[in-house]
Design a protein around this motif. Structure first.
Motif, PDB file in Angstrom:
ATOM      1  N   PHE A  33       3.061   8.066  -2.815  1.00 32.03           N
ATOM      2  CA  PHE A  33       2.160   7.148  -2.117  1.00 32.03           C
ATOM      3  C   PHE A  33       1.241   7.926  -1.167  1.00 32.03           C
ATOM      4  O   PHE A  33       1.575   9.009  -0.674  1.00 32.03           O
ATOM      5  CB  PHE A  33       2.967   6.118  -1.314  1.00 32.03           C
ATOM      6  CG  PHE A  33       3.726   5.152  -2.182  1.00 32.03           C
ATOM      7  CD1 PHE A  33       3.121   3.990  -2.629  1.00 32.03           C
ATOM      8  CD2 PHE A  33       5.030   5.411  -2.553  1.00 32.03           C
ATOM      9  CE1 PHE A  33       3.816   3.105  -3.429  1.00 32.03           C
ATOM     10  CE2 PHE A  33       5.727   4.528  -3.351  1.00 32.03           C
ATOM     11  CZ  PHE A  33       5.127   3.368  -3.803  1.00 32.03           C
ATOM     12  N   ASP A  68      14.199   1.129  -5.431  1.00 26.73           N
ATOM     13  CA  ASP A  68      13.037   0.323  -5.061  1.00 26.73           C
ATOM     14  C   ASP A  68      12.178   0.060  -6.287  1.00 26.73           C
ATOM     15  O   ASP A  68      12.189   0.804  -7.269  1.00 26.73           O
ATOM     16  CB  ASP A  68      12.197   1.027  -3.995  1.00 26.73           C
ATOM     17  CG  ASP A  68      12.942   1.124  -2.661  1.00 26.73           C
ATOM     18  OD1 ASP A  68      13.944   0.402  -2.497  1.00 26.73           O
ATOM     19  OD2 ASP A  68      12.507   1.911  -1.792  1.00 26.73           O
ATOM     20  N   ILE A  74       7.480  -4.111   1.474  1.00 29.03           N
ATOM     21  CA  ILE A  74       7.569  -3.305   2.694  1.00 29.03           C
ATOM     22  C   ILE A  74       6.365  -2.373   2.865  1.00 29.03           C
ATOM     23  O   ILE A  74       6.159  -1.810   3.934  1.00 29.03           O
ATOM     24  CB  ILE A  74       8.869  -2.475   2.712  1.00 29.03           C
ATOM     25  CG1 ILE A  74       8.887  -1.486   1.529  1.00 29.03           C
ATOM     26  CG2 ILE A  74      10.084  -3.386   2.708  1.00 29.03           C
ATOM     27  CD1 ILE A  74      10.091  -0.544   1.567  1.00 29.03           C
ATOM     28  N   HIS A  75       5.553  -2.222   1.798  1.00 28.12           N
ATOM     29  CA  HIS A  75       4.359  -1.366   1.915  1.00 28.12           C
ATOM     30  C   HIS A  75       3.380  -1.720   0.818  1.00 28.12           C
ATOM     31  O   HIS A  75       3.776  -2.079  -0.300  1.00 28.12           O
ATOM     32  CB  HIS A  75       4.741   0.119   1.794  1.00 28.12           C
ATOM     33  CG  HIS A  75       3.543   1.043   1.791  1.00 28.12           C
ATOM     34  ND1 HIS A  75       2.768   1.255   2.907  1.00 28.12           N
ATOM     35  CD2 HIS A  75       2.990   1.798   0.788  1.00 28.12           C
ATOM     36  CE1 HIS A  75       1.789   2.104   2.610  1.00 28.12           C
ATOM     37  NE2 HIS A  75       1.913   2.442   1.326  1.00 28.12           N
ATOM     38  N   GLU A  76       2.084  -1.650   1.154  1.00 34.43           N
ATOM     39  CA  GLU A  76       1.016  -1.879   0.186  1.00 34.43           C
ATOM     40  C   GLU A  76      -0.056  -0.808   0.411  1.00 34.43           C
ATOM     41  O   GLU A  76      -0.530  -0.618   1.529  1.00 34.43           O
ATOM     42  CB  GLU A  76       0.404  -3.273   0.358  1.00 34.43           C
ATOM     43  CG  GLU A  76      -0.676  -3.575  -0.669  1.00 34.43           C
ATOM     44  CD  GLU A  76      -1.173  -5.013  -0.572  1.00 34.43           C
ATOM     45  OE1 GLU A  76      -2.276  -5.282  -1.078  1.00 34.43           O
ATOM     46  OE2 GLU A  76      -0.454  -5.860   0.000  1.00 34.43           O
ATOM     47  N   GLY A  77      -0.400  -0.126  -0.643  1.00 32.54           N
ATOM     48  CA  GLY A  77      -1.377   0.961  -0.499  1.00 32.54           C
ATOM     49  C   GLY A  77      -1.843   1.455  -1.845  1.00 32.54           C
ATOM     50  O   GLY A  77      -1.928   0.687  -2.803  1.00 32.54           O
ATOM     51  N   ARG A 124       2.390  -1.938  -4.571  1.00 32.97           N
ATOM     52  CA  ARG A 124       3.257  -2.521  -3.541  1.00 32.97           C
ATOM     53  C   ARG A 124       4.655  -1.960  -3.739  1.00 32.97           C
ATOM     54  O   ARG A 124       5.122  -1.809  -4.869  1.00 32.97           O
ATOM     55  CB  ARG A 124       3.296  -4.043  -3.622  1.00 32.97           C
ATOM     56  CG  ARG A 124       1.995  -4.728  -3.292  1.00 32.97           C
ATOM     57  CD  ARG A 124       2.239  -6.244  -3.151  1.00 32.97           C
ATOM     58  NE  ARG A 124       1.007  -6.962  -2.934  1.00 32.97           N
ATOM     59  CZ  ARG A 124       0.314  -7.578  -3.879  1.00 32.97           C
ATOM     60  NH1 ARG A 124       0.776  -7.548  -5.143  1.00 32.97           N
ATOM     61  NH2 ARG A 124      -0.795  -8.211  -3.607  1.00 32.97           N
ATOM     62  N   ASN A 171      -0.075   8.599   2.242  1.00 33.57           N
ATOM     63  CA  ASN A 171       0.298   8.450   3.655  1.00 33.57           C
ATOM     64  C   ASN A 171       1.536   7.576   3.841  1.00 33.57           C
ATOM     65  O   ASN A 171       1.641   6.818   4.809  1.00 33.57           O
ATOM     66  CB  ASN A 171      -0.868   7.861   4.470  1.00 33.57           C
ATOM     67  CG  ASN A 171      -2.099   8.739   4.432  1.00 33.57           C
ATOM     68  OD1 ASN A 171      -2.007   9.974   4.399  1.00 33.57           O
ATOM     69  ND2 ASN A 171      -3.263   8.106   4.405  1.00 33.57           N
ATOM     70  N   TYR A 172       2.477   7.669   2.920  1.00 34.47           N
ATOM     71  CA  TYR A 172       3.721   6.898   3.061  1.00 34.47           C
ATOM     72  C   TYR A 172       4.798   7.578   2.225  1.00 34.47           C
ATOM     73  O   TYR A 172       4.563   7.917   1.051  1.00 34.47           O
ATOM     74  CB  TYR A 172       3.516   5.443   2.586  1.00 34.47           C
ATOM     75  CG  TYR A 172       4.710   4.550   2.868  1.00 34.47           C
ATOM     76  CD1 TYR A 172       4.915   4.024   4.133  1.00 34.47           C
ATOM     77  CD2 TYR A 172       5.628   4.248   1.865  1.00 34.47           C
ATOM     78  CE1 TYR A 172       5.994   3.201   4.401  1.00 34.47           C
ATOM     79  CE2 TYR A 172       6.721   3.429   2.118  1.00 34.47           C
ATOM     80  CZ  TYR A 172       6.899   2.915   3.390  1.00 34.47           C
ATOM     81  OH  TYR A 172       7.979   2.110   3.658  1.00 34.47           O
ATOM     82  N   ASN A 182       8.490   6.587   2.844  1.00 37.33           N
ATOM     83  CA  ASN A 182       9.768   5.886   3.071  1.00 37.33           C
ATOM     84  C   ASN A 182      10.160   5.177   1.780  1.00 37.33           C
ATOM     85  O   ASN A 182      10.004   3.960   1.626  1.00 37.33           O
ATOM     86  CB  ASN A 182       9.633   4.908   4.228  1.00 37.33           C
ATOM     87  CG  ASN A 182      10.961   4.243   4.569  1.00 37.33           C
ATOM     88  OD1 ASN A 182      12.038   4.698   4.147  1.00 37.33           O
ATOM     89  ND2 ASN A 182      10.892   3.148   5.314  1.00 37.33           N
TER      90      ASN A 182
END
Length: 868
Positions: free
Chosen positions: A843, A853, A815-818, A807, A845-846, A848
């Motif tokens: 990550f 962070d 803001i994102h989980e993958g 995360r 496909n991510y 940003n």
């Protein structure tokens, strides 16, 4: 006159004058020059015979030669009358008028034939002239094309080659004056015939071959030796003949190739061009790929070299020989590498389309219902069926007990038909259901009114409920003293069978097989239930159905009782029944009559099977014998594989595997105990273990030892058998070992509950629980080619694993989980990074991500659930 004066005086033969004896010349000789159509001439010696005519003189009595009549050219004046000469009146050799007319006719016909011959020769000469003109024009055109081509090839050759072959100069022989004149005059080709043209063309081809050999070897052909007897300046013997080249090249130019040689060269160029195109354009094929295939077979199906396929496998890291078997996934990659298309098939594809297409609603017609008679021993099942059939089947059975399965069809007075299946108890019924052949539409439960519900009656009820078919209760023996139908209906309530008299939906009929009481009412009840079920089938298709019974009879071979469910079975059909196949040689109905066809819901006996199938096997008609053999071979192979896989595994282990695959959400159990109290206690405890997700399904619970019927029921439902203080008889043990049915013996009820609870707990869906791994803080963000943004992190807590879920937190907000795409220490990929170390993360496909962070890493684990 006297006789002396009548007879002439004979004088001796002698010369008229003295001198040498000689014959005067009677033949004029000469020579004639004969000409033939193909140009040859020949000098022929001819002879002309003179014909002399004699007439006997009247005065001297001596023969006088008569001169031939001169040809009359013009009328002349009348000559003075010659002296009259007396001519002898005897016959002489002058022509008669009739002979003169015949000779004139022959001369006229010969003249006409000569005129026709001259016309045909003129026509032939004209055709030869036209053909020669056409060939001359064609060769002129070829000559121009050849000159253009040679000019192009020479220019290209001069640019490539350093040594240029000197052009040859060869003067063509000048034609003879008469031949040249003949060619110059259109429409006349003297001394040139068909044979001469063919010989000239052949000679020209030989000269071209000789010239080609001289060019190739660089040697000049040996000069022709002078012919003995001919001078140097003497003209050649055949110099007067005219060749095709001389006729068509009268101007003395360079001799050209023949038309046949030009055609051969053109065809050779075309073949070379076609071969080049075939090599350039590769043929792409659709390769049928099974589950496993050898390298050689794969190369054959792709039409590629085996060495090329092995090279492609080596590039993929697979070291295989030409006879080694590779899996379908690897073979698919190889096929894609060569550019072909892949069509994956399985060994089970042989059974695709075996059941045929779904029948359209407009093709369905009503069919008779299939009714199974079940009940306790000696409750009158067969007698009731005999009464319905109006035959005496029971009299033919040993001791009046049914020893085999029978299928019969009854035709009612209304014309409607009902098909009955008579079973010994319920074993065969369960055998058919165990193999997926649910052929029964309605079950008739026969209960004796004087005996009531018996143990086998209860088993029949359980089997009928397991098949999920409607039940009609036939309360038999109502004519006997002590018959009580109300008591039977009350006992049925204990087994969840509520009759209509009690407010339920189960139909019941009071009958008597002996007195044939209410048999018509039973038939009406069966037809009413069939109308509710709306039974229909398509008779106009290939037949399929189930095997009710199969046996081997002496002198007849394998005899199978089949029940047709769909389509129409005909004599000569090829069909597959389980792992056996055959061709229908004969069909017999339930009364032993030979028939040709059998429609839906019709029971028949079939002869012609290669082997003996099992009761309950499904039979299907196929198109060809090859398809039947292929299907049976596949089924036998599958049976051997299943037997090898299931050997040594208990039913409970198989049940766990089905549970893990999500195929089962209940535990089927057959309970046999020593006393009724134990049966009730075990049944109650198992029912209390059930939840909304999983429960125990009690197939049958009774008192007594474990018999073959219990094994059959457990195998049909895929369940297990619990024996509480009881044991199985030898036949049941052998049957359980053969069919891989698990029998578990207990003497403590708590052990039974614990085992069933463990089985049911395994059927519960596991709980997913999140497990925290660690945090990492992003210290820097880098842009990497082909990867995108990579975060330079420091693991601040716990550890980070590759493959775990992550995360991305920014200001404590997710803001994102993958998942992670990469995890590196310096330039190396690592599996995990512990606290206090730096790493690089990216990550999937991510991208940003910002400095500062927080990356939280976690994983999901499954927790097994247990029953409370």
């Amino acid at each position: 006159m006297s006789s002396d004066t009548d007879t002439p005086t004979r004088k001796p033969l002698k010369l008229s004058s003295s001198g040498t004896l000689e014959l005067k010349k009677t033949v004029d000789g000469g020579q004639v020059r004969q000409s033939f159509p193909h140009g040859r001439t020949k000098t022929v010696a001819v002879e002309v015979k003179k014909k002399r005519t004699y007439a006997t003189g009247a005065a001297a009595g001596k023969p006088a030669e008569v001169a031939p009549e001169p040809e009359v050219k013009a009328p002349v004046a009348a000559a003075p009358a010659a002296p009259v000469v007396e001519v002898d009146t005897r016959p002489h050799h002058t022509l008669t008028e009739q002979e003169r007319q015949n000779r004139l006719k022959v001369l006229e016909q010969a003249k006409k034939d000569e005129d026709v011959r001259k016309v045909s020769e003129a026509e032939e000469a004209r055709k030869v002239s036209e053909r020669t003109d056409r060939e001359r024009a064609e060769l002129d055109r070829r000559k121009r094309e050849e000159e253009d081509r040679k000019a192009t090839e020479d220019s290209a050759r001069k640019a490539r080659e350093t040594v240029v072959e000197a052009p040859k100069a060869k003067a063509a022989a000048a034609p003879e004056p008469d031949a040249a004149a003949a060619v110059a005059v259109p429409g006349a080709v003297p001394h040139v015939g068909r044979m001469h043209l063919a010989k000239a063309v052949a000679k020209q081809g030989e000269e071209e071959n000789e010239e080609a050999r001289r060019r190739t070897t660089g040697h000049r052909a040996p000069a022709a030796k002078p012919v003995a007897g001919r001078g140097k300046d003497e003209p050649r013997r055949r110099a007067g003949k005219l060749s095709v080249t001389q006729a068509l090249d009268a101007d003395g130019g360079e001799r050209q190739r023949s038309l046949a040689a030009f055609r051969r060269r053109t065809e050779k160029e075309k073949r070379a061009l076609m071969m080049a195109n075939q090599q350039q354009q590769k043929v792409l094929r659709e390769v049928v790929l099974p589950e496993a295939i050898t390298v050689q077979e794969l190369a054959n199906r792709m039409a590629e070299r085996g060495a090329d396929v092995i090279k492609a496998l080596m590039k993929m890291g697979v070291m295989a020989t030409i006879n080694q078997t590779i899996d379908a996934d690897t073979a698919e990659l190889v096929i894609s590498e060569f550019g072909h298309k892949v069509r994956r098939v399985s060994a089970a594809d042989v059974e695709l389309g075996l059941d045929g297409d779904v029948d359209a609603s407009e093709t369905l017609v009503p069919r008779p219902p299939v009714v199974t008679i079940m009940g306790h021993v000696d409750h009158g099942k067969t007698s009731l069926l005999d009464a319905l059939r109006q035959t005496d089947v029971a009299a033919h059975e040993a001791g009046g007990i049914t020893q085999h399965i029978g299928a019969y069809q009854v035709t009612l007075p209304t014309g409607k038909k009902i098909t009955f299946i008579d079973t010994p108890g319920h074993a065969a019924f369960t055998e058919m259901r165990a193999r997926g052949a649910n052929v029964t539409d309605i079950v008739v439960l026969v209960v004796a009114a004087d005996d009531g519900i018996m143990p086998q009656t209860i088993e029949a009820i359980h089997h009928a409920k397991a098949a999920k078919v409607p039940i009609i209760v036939a309360i038999n023996k109502m004519d006997k003293p002590g018959a009580d139908a109300t008591r039977v209906r009350r006992e049925l309530l204990n087994h969840e069978l509520v009759t209509e008299d009690m407010g339920g939906d189960v139909l019941s009929v009071e009958v008597s097989a002996k007195s044939k009481m209410n048999l018509d009412k039973l038939e009406e009840t069966l037809l009413l239930q069939a109308e509710i079920l709306d039974l229909k089938s398509n008779p106009d298709r290939q037949a399929m159905g189930a095997v009710v019974e199969a046996k081997v009879e002496r002198g007849r071979g394998t005899v199978a009782t089949l029940l047709v469910q769909k389509g129409t079975l005909k004599v000569g059909d090829i069909f597959v029944a389980g792992a056996e196949w055959g061709r229908v040689r004969a069909l017999q109905d339930d009364r032993g009559r030979t028939i040709e066809t059998a429609g839906p819901a019709t029971p028949v006996e079939v002869l012609g099977l290669q082997g003996t199938p099992l009761a309950g096997d499904v039979f299907v008609v196929v198109d060809t014998e090859a398809r039947a053999r292929e299907i049976t071979e596949f089924r036998l192979h599958r049976q051997r594989e299943q037997l090898a896989l299931t050997a040594g595994r208990s039913t409970l282990e198989k049940m766990f595997s089905r549970i893990q695959a999500g195929e089962a959400k209940e535990v089927p159990v057959v309970i046999k105990a020593d006393v009724q109290g134990s049966v009730e206690a075990i049944s109650g405890s198992l029912r209390q273990l059930g939840t909304e997700e999983v429960k125990a399904r009690i197939l049958h619970a009774a008192v007594g030892g474990i018999n073959e019927s219990d094994i059959t029921l457990a195998r049909a439902s895929g369940g297990m058998i619990i024996g509480f203080n009881v044991r199985a008889n030898p036949q049941a043990r052998e049957m359980a070992r053969r069919d891989h049915v698990d029998i578990r013996y207990y003497s403590i009820i708590y052990n039974v509950v614990d085992d069933i609870k463990a089985a049911m707990s395994g059927m519960l869906a596991p709980t997913l629980r999140e497990k925290f791994l660690g945090n990492a803080e992003i210290r820097e963000v880098f842009n990497v080619t082909k990867t995108g943004k990579v975060a330079g992190c420091m693991v601040t807590e716990g550890m980070v694993k590759r493959g775990g879920k992550v995360r991305l937190l920014r200001d404590n907000v997710v803001i994102h989980e993958g998942t992670l795409k990469t995890l590196r220490r310096f330039k190396d990929e690592v599996r995990e990074v512990k606290e206090g170390f730096e790493c690089g993360m990216a990550f999937e496909n991510y991208d940003n991500i910002n400095k500062g962070d927080i990356i939280e890493c976690f994983e999901m684990e499954e927790v097994a659930r247990e029953l409370a």
